[in-house]
Design a protein around this motif. Sequence first.
Motif, PDB file in Angstrom:
ATOM      1  N   LEU A  28       0.822  -1.208   0.000  1.00 54.96           N
ATOM      2  CA  LEU A  28       0.000   0.000   0.000  1.00 54.96           C
ATOM      3  C   LEU A  28       0.856   1.257   0.000  1.00 54.96           C
ATOM      4  O   LEU A  28       1.993   1.260   0.502  1.00 54.96           O
ATOM      5  N   ASP A  29       0.309   2.338  -0.542  1.00 52.64           N
ATOM      6  CA  ASP A  29       0.930   3.649  -0.386  1.00 52.64           C
ATOM      7  C   ASP A  29       1.173   3.914   1.098  1.00 52.64           C
ATOM      8  O   ASP A  29       0.331   3.567   1.936  1.00 52.64           O
ATOM      9  N   ARG A  30       2.302   4.526   1.427  1.00 53.41           N
ATOM     10  CA  ARG A  30       2.688   4.691   2.840  1.00 53.41           C
ATOM     11  C   ARG A  30       1.622   5.394   3.660  1.00 53.41           C
ATOM     12  O   ARG A  30       1.297   4.960   4.770  1.00 53.41           O
ATOM     13  N   ILE A  31       1.047   6.478   3.134  1.00 46.84           N
ATOM     14  CA  ILE A  31       0.054   7.242   3.892  1.00 46.84           C
ATOM     15  C   ILE A  31      -1.223   6.431   4.067  1.00 46.84           C
ATOM     16  O   ILE A  31      -1.827   6.407   5.150  1.00 46.84           O
ATOM     17  N   LYS A  32      -1.651   5.741   2.999  1.00 48.66           N
ATOM     18  CA  LYS A  32      -2.860   4.939   3.112  1.00 48.66           C
ATOM     19  C   LYS A  32      -2.663   3.802   4.102  1.00 48.66           C
ATOM     20  O   LYS A  32      -3.550   3.489   4.907  1.00 48.66           O
TER      21      LYS A  32
END
Length: 209
Positions: free
Chosen positions: A11-15
């Motif tokens: 996953l994208d780091r922020i998500k």
Amino acid sequence: MLFTRQDIDRLDRIKRLNIINSITGIKPANLIGTQLDNQTNLAIFSSLVHLGSHPPLLGFVTRPPGDVPRHTLENILATGHYTINHVPVSHVEQAHQTSAKYDREQSEFEICGFDSEYINDFPAPFVAEACVQIGMKLSQIIPIELNQTRLVVGQIELIRLPADLISEEGYIDLTSANTAGISGLNSYYQLSHQNTFPYARPKPPKQSS
């Protein structure tokens, strides 16, 4: 939707950060107050957990000092004392602002609109606006090696809250206290009491008809 461990890692780091921080549900919103050399500090934490009642122990998780200053942990290590203060629903925006990275010489009490107060000569500042205030003495710090965080364990030395918030059995009415909750890193909730049940004991299985 199904996430395997491999899906989570991709996953994208922020998500990923937001999902994992939200997955536990509503967490307590608390402001931790510290002081070092007459300089006060205030920061919001959502990781507070009950660890035992006799002695009365609470823990919270923080990252260690390093490239990014951790004023709360540094002050606790230096003084051995800190306060835990419930965030009032009316002050969630100001409480959230304490998570910004201010310089050590700046007090989040002043910048974010909170009044500090001292109770019974306790050596750390309390949040005057908080309905529930807890004075803590550092007991131990436990390293969590997998992600380099620290579990800060403290003993409760002092509690102050309105008498009418405590039931005969000792339960605290968090709805009347206007205590806020947090989901993830920046979503705040107002708590609403649903029910209270007696101590659960085993029951005989229901008979099928």
